[in-house]
Scaffold this motif. Structure first.
Motif, PDB file in Angstrom:
ATOM      1  N   UNK A 189       0.818  -1.210   0.000  1.00 43.67           N
ATOM      2  CA  UNK A 189       0.000   0.000   0.000  1.00 43.67           C
ATOM      3  C   UNK A 189       0.851   1.258   0.000  1.00 43.67           C
ATOM      4  N   UNK A 190       1.969   1.229   0.732  1.00 41.18           N
ATOM      5  CA  UNK A 190       2.867   2.375   0.750  1.00 41.18           C
ATOM      6  C   UNK A 190       3.488   2.612  -0.619  1.00 41.18           C
ATOM      7  N   UNK A 191       3.898   1.514  -1.295  1.00 41.22           N
ATOM      8  CA  UNK A 191       4.470   1.641  -2.636  1.00 41.22           C
ATOM      9  C   UNK A 191       3.446   2.228  -3.610  1.00 41.22           C
ATOM     10  N   UNK A 192       2.193   1.805  -3.474  1.00 43.98           N
ATOM     11  CA  UNK A 192       1.156   2.320  -4.360  1.00 43.98           C
ATOM     12  C   UNK A 192       0.923   3.811  -4.123  1.00 43.98           C
ATOM     13  N   UNK A 193       0.979   4.239  -2.871  1.00 42.36           N
ATOM     14  CA  UNK A 193       0.805   5.659  -2.573  1.00 42.36           C
ATOM     15  C   UNK A 193       1.932   6.495  -3.182  1.00 42.36           C
ATOM     16  N   UNK A 194       3.165   5.966  -3.149  1.00 45.73           N
ATOM     17  CA  UNK A 194       4.269   6.671  -3.793  1.00 45.73           C
ATOM     18  C   UNK A 194       4.045   6.780  -5.293  1.00 45.73           C
ATOM     19  N   UNK A 195       3.553   5.719  -5.892  1.00 46.71           N
ATOM     20  CA  UNK A 195       3.239   5.727  -7.317  1.00 46.71           C
ATOM     21  C   UNK A 195       2.166   6.770  -7.609  1.00 46.71           C
ATOM     22  N   UNK A 196       1.115   6.806  -6.767  1.00 45.97           N
ATOM     23  CA  UNK A 196       0.028   7.774  -6.951  1.00 45.97           C
ATOM     24  C   UNK A 196       0.532   9.209  -6.853  1.00 45.97           C
ATOM     25  N   UNK A 197       1.569   9.429  -6.037  1.00 49.53           N
ATOM     26  CA  UNK A 197       2.109  10.771  -5.843  1.00 49.53           C
ATOM     27  C   UNK A 197       3.085  11.171  -6.942  1.00 49.53           C
ATOM     28  N   UNK A 198       3.345  10.246  -7.869  1.00 54.05           N
ATOM     29  CA  UNK A 198       4.264  10.554  -8.961  1.00 54.05           C
ATOM     30  C   UNK A 198       5.679  10.105  -8.723  1.00 54.05           C
ATOM     31  N   UNK A 199       5.867   9.125  -7.840  1.00 58.20           N
ATOM     32  CA  UNK A 199       7.203   8.611  -7.538  1.00 58.20           C
ATOM     33  C   UNK A 199       7.247   7.090  -7.724  1.00 58.20           C
ATOM     34  N   UNK A 200       7.037   6.623  -8.956  1.00 50.40           N
ATOM     35  CA  UNK A 200       7.020   5.166  -9.170  1.00 50.40           C
ATOM     36  C   UNK A 200       8.362   4.496  -8.886  1.00 50.40           C
TER      37      UNK A 200
END
Length: 512
Positions: free
Chosen positions: A342-353
């Motif tokens: 979930x944390x990785x997905x939030x980073x992706x959502x914020x523009x930090x894949x």
């Protein structure tokens, strides 16, 4: 603007503690009389660096050893009770005069005197409050909620305080650090300024202060005749002082040390539940923490139980990022469960894949801060953060890192939410270290303080706590117990958090 941290300790220094002795005259008869009256000495090794020692109770105070000395010399208006509510001290009551909660009648004790025998009056209190407010740049803006220019002493033991806006929590605002001194006091060096506390000052230098019992204190007879408070920055040195018989109490020892002495004959470990809080602080106005998803990712990536087990060695509990979790109105939120995906997905959502690079600052000011940074960094790495840990020395950390860097550890202790929010969570707060400037939050905070009905006010405040827990810049992963080490001759050591831990006037030492 850089001001001092809520709790901070500066540089390291070596020192030697004085030995314990009964107080009395030089003759055998005098010594016997002192022993029969229970006249003993309490030697307290407190957190503090001699280089940071101050004599002024109203300005910049960095040492707990200084706060402890001031708490024994200069009484305060109210204190926070075990249930989190304000309780009387020098002030016996505080009631609103008008319906909008902006004018308050404060009734004072009529039996309190300073150590020179002069009475404590409303003029003394108003002078002290003005002096505290006037030093706001040094003390995190304390008492900024009051319009002291419009306030007045209405009789010898009563004053009317005016607030700048409706303020339902006046009792709490007057708690803890409202040290009262005689009107006109300015030079606090030496023993020139009398106080109305349980002890009076004999002598003090940068390392050790010696105080004697104030037999005329309104609160009754303190537990010992003499009190020696020594500033010791290193927690191991404080514990060693008790172990070697050079001190009776060591404040704030490390959990590993507590385990060492937990079952040892001749010693006691005193636990202060929920007194230790080392949150990860994120500046919401700085990249990448300006993205709410990144802040949430940090909170989701932490293995809170592992942090509690490693840093506090079981002397604590996991938390759900709630500031002021021990307040009577605090929401009962379940601790955040770790979710790396979930944390990785939030980073992706914020523009930090591809993840985020961070520098996490820490220091050795308090036991466990360095361990917190090391373990938290490793946990964040698993969720896509690339974290470098920088450990800064205590004597520079609170000037060069705190309220300057975008990602670091703080030590918040037992701060209540209302006082903390006023200082750090409103746009004009003097120590808004996370850059939390939500105008809607500030409006609801003002609404809460203007609400006379306690139940309604608490509902609003609990909602604000939930909001900061979810979206704010504090990752409050756990609360640890404050741990003090004493000899087994010591009794009645305070077990509260915040200022209440400094109320040591009831401590007794058998056969000192």
């Amino acid at each position: 603007m850089k001001t001092r941290p809520l709790i901070a300790v500066a540089s390291l220094a070596a020192l030697t503690l004085a030995g314990c002795s009964a107080q009395g005259g030089s003759s055998t008869d005098d010594s016997a009389a002192a022993e029969s009256s229970g006249a003993t000495t309490l030697r307290y090794a407190a957190v503090g660096a001699p280089a940071a020692t101050t004599d002024d109770p109203h300005g910049r105070v960095s040492n707990e050893s200084d706060y402890l000395r001031f708490a024994m010399l200069y009484d305060v208006l109210t204190v926070t009770g075990p249930d989190g509510t304000a309780q009387p001290r020098l002030a016996t009551s505080w009631e609103p005069v008008d319906g909008d909660l902006s004018r308050w009648r404060i009734q004072l004790r009529d039996d309190a005197t300073f150590s020179d025998g002069s009475p404590v009056t409303a003029d003394d209190v108003l002078f002290s409050l003005n002096r505290i407010q006037g030093k706001g740049a040094e003390n995190n803006g304390r008492l900024s909620m009051f319009d002291l220019g419009a306030s007045s002493a209405t009789s010898e033991h009563e004053l009317e305080l005016v607030t700048a806006q409706p303020y339902a929590e006046v009792g709490a605002a007057l708690s803890s650090l409202t040290f009262v001194v005689p009107e006109g006091s300015e030079d606090f060096a030496g023993a020139e300024v009398p106080g109305s506390g349980p002890f009076a000052l004999d002598a003090a230098d940068d390392t050790t202060a010696t105080l004697h019992r104030n037999d005329d204190w309104w609160g009754g007879e303190p537990g010992v005749a003499e009190l020696q408070i020594t500033a010791m920055p290193d927690p191991s040195a404080r514990a060693s002082a008790v172990a070697s018989g050079q001190a009776d109490v060591a404040g704030s020892i490390a959990p590993a040390t507590a385990q060492q002495y937990e079952d040892s004959d001749g010693f006691e470990v005193v636990r202060r539940a929920g007194a230790v809080n080392y949150p990860l602080v994120m500046d919401t106005a700085a990249e990448p923490f300006e993205h709410p998803e990144v802040r949430r990712a940090v909170k989701l990536a932490l293995d809170r139980q592992a942090l509690v087990d490693t840093v506090f060695l079981g002397y604590g509990e996991t938390e759900a990022d709630v500031l002021g979790a021990k307040d009577p109105f605090a929401p009962d939120l379940a601790p955040v469960e770790r979710d790396v995906d979930g944390a990785r997905q939030l980073l992706d959502d914020a523009g930090f894949p591809d993840g985020v690079e961070l520098t996490l600052h820490s220091t050795g000011s308090y036991p466990g801060m360095e361990e917190t940074a090391t373990l938290a960094a490793a946990q964040l790495e698993e969720a896509g953060f690339r974290v470098t840990v920088e450990t800064d020395p205590p004597d520079t950390y609170w000037k060069k890192v705190w309220n300057v860097e975008p990602f670091y550890l703080n030590s918040l202790g037992g701060n209540g939410f209302v006082d903390f929010a006023r200082m750090a969570l409103v746009p004009d707060g003097p120590i808004n270290e996370t850059g939390w400037t939500d105008p809607a939050f500030a409006e609801r905070f003002d609404e809460a303080l203007a609400t006379g009905d306690e139940t309604e006010r608490h509902e609003i405040l609990a909602g604000l706590q939930r909001e900061v827990a979810q979206d704010g810049g504090y990752a409050v992963w756990g609360l640890g117990d404050g741990l003090d080490l004493t000899s087994d001759a010591v009794e009645n050591v305070p077990t509260g958090t915040g200022f209440s831990r400094l109320q040591i006037e009831r401590i007794e030492v058998a056969g000192g």
